[in-house]
Design a protein around this motif. Sequence first.
Motif, short mmCIF file in Angstrom:
data_model
loop_
_atom_site.label_atom_id
_atom_site.label_comp_id
_atom_site.label_asym_id
_atom_site.label_seq_id
_atom_site.Cartn_x
_atom_site.Cartn_y
_atom_site.Cartn_z
N ALA A 161 0.76 -0.77 -0.30
CA ALA A 161 0.11 -0.36 0.23
C ALA A 161 0.55 1.18 -0.33
O ALA A 161 0.59 2.16 -1.09
CB ALA A 161 -0.90 0.32 0.69
N ARG A 162 1.71 1.08 0.71
CA ARG A 162 2.80 1.89 0.79
C ARG A 162 3.65 2.85 -0.82
O ARG A 162 3.70 3.66 -1.28
CB ARG A 162 3.89 2.78 1.25
N LEU A 192 1.84 1.84 -3.47
CA LEU A 192 1.10 2.56 -4.43
C LEU A 192 0.77 3.96 -4.16
O LEU A 192 0.23 4.58 -4.92
CB LEU A 192 -0.20 1.82 -4.01
N ASP A 193 1.09 4.12 -2.84
CA ASP A 193 1.06 5.44 -2.54
C ASP A 193 2.64 6.60 -3.02
O ASP A 193 2.47 7.86 -3.99
CB ASP A 193 1.04 6.13 -0.98
N ALA A 194 3.48 5.56 -3.24
CA ALA A 194 4.50 6.24 -3.65
C ALA A 194 4.29 6.48 -5.32
O ALA A 194 4.72 7.53 -5.86
CB ALA A 194 5.84 5.41 -3.71
N CYS A 217 1.56 6.72 -6.83
CA CYS A 217 0.69 7.83 -6.20
C CYS A 217 1.10 8.94 -6.90
O CYS A 217 1.28 9.76 -7.86
CB CYS A 217 -0.22 7.11 -6.43
N ALA A 218 2.37 9.32 -5.87
CA ALA A 218 2.27 10.65 -5.86
C ALA A 218 3.21 10.87 -7.36
O ALA A 218 3.50 11.90 -6.94
CB ALA A 218 3.55 10.71 -4.16
N ASP A 252 -3.81 11.00 -6.62
CA ASP A 252 -4.38 11.49 -5.27
C ASP A 252 -4.77 9.75 -4.83
O ASP A 252 -6.03 9.31 -5.16
CB ASP A 252 -5.71 11.81 -4.88
N PRO A 253 -4.08 9.58 -4.03
CA PRO A 253 -4.07 7.69 -3.33
C PRO A 253 -5.25 7.61 -2.63
O PRO A 253 -5.60 5.80 -2.95
CB PRO A 253 -2.98 7.34 -2.95
N ALA A 254 -6.29 9.12 -2.47
CA ALA A 254 -7.84 8.10 -1.17
C ALA A 254 -8.81 7.75 -2.78
O ALA A 254 -9.66 7.30 -2.31
CB ALA A 254 -7.70 9.50 -0.75
N ARG A 297 -9.47 -0.14 -1.99
CA ARG A 297 -8.06 -0.65 -1.42
C ARG A 297 -8.28 -1.97 -0.89
O ARG A 297 -9.40 -2.06 -0.20
CB ARG A 297 -6.93 -0.70 -0.60
N GLY A 338 -5.61 0.72 6.19
CA GLY A 338 -5.38 1.14 5.10
C GLY A 338 -6.22 1.18 3.92
O GLY A 338 -7.24 1.82 3.17
#
Length: 105
Positions: free
Chosen positions: A19-20, A22-24, A26-27, A32-34, A38, A63
């Motif tokens: 998940a982290r 995936l967030d990276a 997205c950044a 927006d990862p929100a 998930r 998350g």
Amino acid sequence: MWNVPGPSHNTVEYVAERARALDAHCAELGRDPAGITRSVQVLVSYDEPATTRETVGRLVDAGMNHILLNLPRPFPRGVARRPADEIIAGRHSTDASAARPRITA
């Protein structure tokens, strides 16, 4: 939607690390990862529903917001109600103030 196999195939820690990642990603893309649902699959323990409930809680804390409860064979009597009664309801009754993820069996 993003889906990953959870316990027993992967640990909660592995799911959280993915998940982290995936967030990276997205950044990097400016997304927006929100906006990504998930989803994680969890193998239900008929003998220890409290263990499954605790695992679901840890995944929510990591998350995950769409939890799929996989029911292994052989199916015990009343299997259709057990996840709702022993895992989902138990999760919500212990932490009523938390945001409720979508949990399906």
